[in-house]
Design an enzyme around this catalytic site. Structure first.
Site, PDB file in Angstrom:
ATOM      1  N   ARG A  25      36.611  17.160  21.902  1.00 32.12           N
ATOM      2  CA  ARG A  25      36.061  17.870  23.057  1.00 32.12           C
ATOM      3  C   ARG A  25      34.912  17.121  23.744  1.00 32.12           C
ATOM      4  NH1 ARG A  25      35.693  23.551  23.779  1.00 32.12           N
ATOM      5  NH2 ARG A  25      33.451  23.391  23.458  1.00 32.12           N
ATOM      6  N   ARG A  28      34.976  16.769  27.669  1.00 31.74           N
ATOM      7  CA  ARG A  28      35.120  17.910  28.582  1.00 31.74           C
ATOM      8  C   ARG A  28      34.031  17.883  29.656  1.00 31.74           C
ATOM      9  NH1 ARG A  28      32.337  23.082  27.005  1.00 31.74           N
ATOM     10  NH2 ARG A  28      30.724  22.539  25.489  1.00 31.74           N
ATOM     11  N   CYS A  49      -6.669  23.879  29.342  1.00 29.00           N
ATOM     12  CA  CYS A  49      -5.887  23.948  28.104  1.00 29.00           C
ATOM     13  C   CYS A  49      -6.641  24.742  27.034  1.00 29.00           C
ATOM     14  CB  CYS A  49      -5.581  22.537  27.606  1.00 29.00           C
ATOM     15  SG  CYS A  49      -4.837  22.485  25.956  1.00 29.00           S
ATOM     16  N   CYS A  52      -7.656  22.103  23.992  1.00 25.05           N
ATOM     17  CA  CYS A  52      -8.504  20.921  24.144  1.00 25.05           C
ATOM     18  C   CYS A  52      -9.910  21.179  23.598  1.00 25.05           C
ATOM     19  CB  CYS A  52      -8.585  20.519  25.624  1.00 25.05           C
ATOM     20  SG  CYS A  52      -7.185  19.523  26.201  1.00 25.05           S
ATOM     21  N   ASN A  74      -4.525  31.555  14.069  1.00 27.34           N
ATOM     22  CA  ASN A  74      -3.863  31.890  15.331  1.00 27.34           C
ATOM     23  C   ASN A  74      -4.473  33.158  15.930  1.00 27.34           C
ATOM     24  OD1 ASN A  74      -1.957  32.612  17.379  1.00 27.34           O
ATOM     25  ND2 ASN A  74      -0.414  31.388  16.323  1.00 27.34           N
ATOM     26  N   ASP A  75      -4.871  33.067  17.206  1.00 28.18           N
ATOM     27  CA  ASP A  75      -5.491  34.219  17.862  1.00 28.18           C
ATOM     28  C   ASP A  75      -4.507  35.353  18.087  1.00 28.18           C
ATOM     29  OD1 ASP A  75      -8.045  32.924  18.145  1.00 28.18           O
ATOM     30  OD2 ASP A  75      -7.181  31.723  19.762  1.00 28.18           O
ATOM     31  N   HIS A 114      -5.074  15.438  24.959  1.00 30.32           N
ATOM     32  CA  HIS A 114      -4.053  16.338  25.494  1.00 30.32           C
ATOM     33  C   HIS A 114      -2.749  15.608  25.786  1.00 30.32           C
ATOM     34  CE1 HIS A 114      -2.807  20.011  27.634  1.00 30.32           C
ATOM     35  NE2 HIS A 114      -2.344  19.237  28.597  1.00 30.32           N
ATOM     36  N   ASN A 154       7.107  23.040  17.354  1.00 23.51           N
ATOM     37  CA  ASN A 154       8.010  23.217  18.485  1.00 23.51           C
ATOM     38  C   ASN A 154       7.528  22.300  19.600  1.00 23.51           C
ATOM     39  OD1 ASN A 154       9.536  25.310  17.260  1.00 23.51           O
ATOM     40  ND2 ASN A 154       7.961  26.785  17.804  1.00 23.51           N
ATOM     41  N   GLY A 160      10.309  26.418  23.692  1.00 24.33           N
ATOM     42  CA  GLY A 160       9.424  27.574  23.739  1.00 24.33           C
ATOM     43  C   GLY A 160       7.974  27.276  23.471  1.00 24.33           C
ATOM     44  N   SER A 162       4.338  26.966  24.061  1.00 26.69           N
ATOM     45  CA  SER A 162       3.536  27.602  25.103  1.00 26.69           C
ATOM     46  C   SER A 162       2.411  26.710  25.605  1.00 26.69           C
ATOM     47  CB  SER A 162       2.950  28.922  24.577  1.00 26.69           C
ATOM     48  OG  SER A 162       2.134  28.684  23.441  1.00 26.69           O
ATOM     49  N   HIS A 165      -0.302  20.621  24.588  1.00 26.19           N
ATOM     50  CA  HIS A 165      -1.229  19.877  23.731  1.00 26.19           C
ATOM     51  C   HIS A 165      -0.570  19.645  22.368  1.00 26.19           C
ATOM     52  CE1 HIS A 165      -5.519  18.704  22.960  1.00 26.19           C
ATOM     53  NE2 HIS A 165      -5.054  18.747  21.719  1.00 26.19           N
ATOM     54  N   HIS A 167       0.431  19.887  18.899  1.00 30.80           N
ATOM     55  CA  HIS A 167       0.015  20.797  17.843  1.00 30.80           C
ATOM     56  C   HIS A 167       1.235  21.293  17.068  1.00 30.80           C
ATOM     57  CE1 HIS A 167       1.346  23.747  20.829  1.00 30.80           C
ATOM     58  NE2 HIS A 167       1.352  24.656  19.866  1.00 30.80           N
ATOM     59  N   GLN A 169       2.305  24.613  13.928  1.00 31.46           N
ATOM     60  CA  GLN A 169       1.875  25.883  13.350  1.00 31.46           C
ATOM     61  C   GLN A 169       2.112  25.871  11.845  1.00 31.46           C
ATOM     62  OE1 GLN A 169       2.692  29.563  15.594  1.00 31.46           O
ATOM     63  NE2 GLN A 169       3.815  28.291  17.069  1.00 31.46           N
ATOM     64  N   LYS A 311      22.419  22.116  24.341  1.00 32.14           N
ATOM     65  CA  LYS A 311      23.424  22.861  23.592  1.00 32.14           C
ATOM     66  C   LYS A 311      22.940  24.296  23.411  1.00 32.14           C
ATOM     67  CE  LYS A 311      25.665  23.130  19.057  1.00 32.14           C
ATOM     68  NZ  LYS A 311      27.041  23.307  19.557  1.00 32.14           N
ATOM     69  N   PHE A 312      23.842  25.237  23.594  1.00 38.34           N
ATOM     70  CA  PHE A 312      23.529  26.644  23.387  1.00 38.34           C
ATOM     71  C   PHE A 312      24.344  27.175  22.216  1.00 38.34           C
ATOM     72  CE2 PHE A 312      22.454  25.965  27.825  1.00 38.34           C
ATOM     73  CZ  PHE A 312      21.276  26.671  27.974  1.00 38.34           C
ATOM     74  N   GLN A 323      29.393  25.258  15.954  1.00 35.95           N
ATOM     75  CA  GLN A 323      30.400  24.251  16.334  1.00 35.95           C
ATOM     76  C   GLN A 323      29.732  23.114  17.075  1.00 35.95           C
ATOM     77  OE1 GLN A 323      31.521  23.755  19.768  1.00 35.95           O
ATOM     78  NE2 GLN A 323      33.019  22.196  19.189  1.00 35.95           N
TER      79      GLN A 323
END
Length: 343
Positions: A25, A28, A49, A52, A74-75, A114, A154, A160, A162, A165, A167, A169, A311-312, A323
């Site tokens: 595939r 495609r 930021c 920073c 984490n706030d 940053h 991330n 996602g 946010s 800078h 960093h 978690q 990719k979703f 897949q």
């Protein structure tokens, strides 16, 4: 069976789950969603930021003028320390069940700058990141009521993040989360059946085949796992059998810093953009003795065929099984071809 041409499924022995591979595939046409490319250029310091040095965070606390790594609670933490140790089971049927889950969520800035990422930071600075990860795992793991410490990053708006800078978690939880719990079960079962480590044995197989290895050094191997779900997913494994960051000795922290910089730099060359991903270390639980556990990290990047096509996980993948079209072997060959230019 021809794994390069015919549809087939592959087993992930770490989770006892399957992935459907459809190599035919890859040609495609694509008329689906196209993502915007985020701006690459960023200032060394951004007065707006939240991360920073010297700036106020969203919760109102002002950051210190930090010069290296910086860790804070984490706030807007997803977990709280003072959650009651309670359980609800409506009519004791095991159908509507809830349990209190206490924990600690921290944010760790890699650098005061940053505009840097792991791919653009100098190796000594990344080594300091590794040392801070190690001290955080040790500190949190010693706390009463903590069974697991999850370090994860991330990277990029697409994942996602946010704040751009650099960093990550660190979440410390009362229970062992679902993904590492599955891996714990599989590694323990393999250890009890074979008397050896699952990932140690898997690394030996991969090093004999070589087709899925991307890059390696004395301490670590980066490979596209045989069962990879995401197009350019990689697994980072320690060569030596160990379970946690605090068990790294000698030059191993430096070797880990080097291998992290190499893989992230290589990612950035695939489509000539900062490559988005979710990355996390899987370490042994902080309670009990776990000789079966092997230290490793997962990188899950979403980009599929260009910087703007991702990719979703939808349809059959949500309702049936994951897949992929690009085989792990082709993905490893692509990544491997770009590693030399990062040295």
């Amino acid at each position: 069976m021809d794994l390069t041409e015919q549809s087939h499924r592959r087993l992930n022995p770490l989770t006892d789950e399957w992935v459907l591979v459809s190599p035919h595939r890859t040609q495609r046409p694509w008329q689906g969603a196209v993502e915007a490319i985020p701006p690459v250029a960023r200032p060394r310091y951004d007065p707006t930021c939240y991360l920073c040095p010297g700036n106020p965070r969203a919760g109102g606390v002002r950051n210190p003028q930090y010069r290296s790594t910086f860790v804070f609670e984490n706030d807007f933490a997803a977990l709280k320390k003072d959650v009651p140790d309670a359980r609800i089971d409506v009519q004791n049927k095991g159908l509507i069940v809830a349990e209190g889950e206490s924990g600690i969520c921290r944010v760790m800035c890699f650098s005061p700058r940053h505009d840097l990422t792991l791919s653009s930071m100098e190796l000594p600075a990344i080594e300091e990141v590794v040392r801070t990860w190690t001290s955080q795992y040790t500190e949190l793991g010693r706390m009463s009521g903590i069974s697991h410490v999850q370090i994860f990053e991330n990277r990029g708006e697409m994942m996602g993040a946010s704040n751009p800078h650099p960093h990550c978690q660190i979440w410390a939880t009362k229970s062992i989360p679902q993904a590492p719990a599955r891996e714990l079960s599989s590694q323990l079962s393999y250890f009890q059946s074979h008397g050896t480590c699952l990932l140690c044995d898997y690394l030996k197989l991969e090093e004999s085949e070589k087709s899925r290895i991307v890059v390696s050094n004395e301490g670590f191997v980066v490979l596209v796992p045989f069962w990879a779900v995401w197009p350019f997913e990689v697994l980072v494994c320690s060569r030596r059998h160990l379970g946690t960051l605090p068990e790294l000795t000698g030059s191993e922290p430096s070797q880990l810093a080097e291998i992290l910089k190499q893989i992230v730099s290589t990612y950035d060359r695939v489509f000539e953009v900062p490559f988005p991903y979710s990355m996390g270390f899987h370490q042994s639980p902080t309670t009990g003795d776990h000789p079966e556990w092997h230290f490793h990290a997962h990188f899950y990047p979403p980009l599929l065929r260009s910087a703007t096509v991702r990719k979703f996980m939808v349809g059959f993948e949500m309702l049936g099984t994951p897949q992929r079209d690009i085989t792990p072997e082709i993905a490893a060959e692509k990544l491997r071809s770009l590693v030399a230019s990062t040295k």
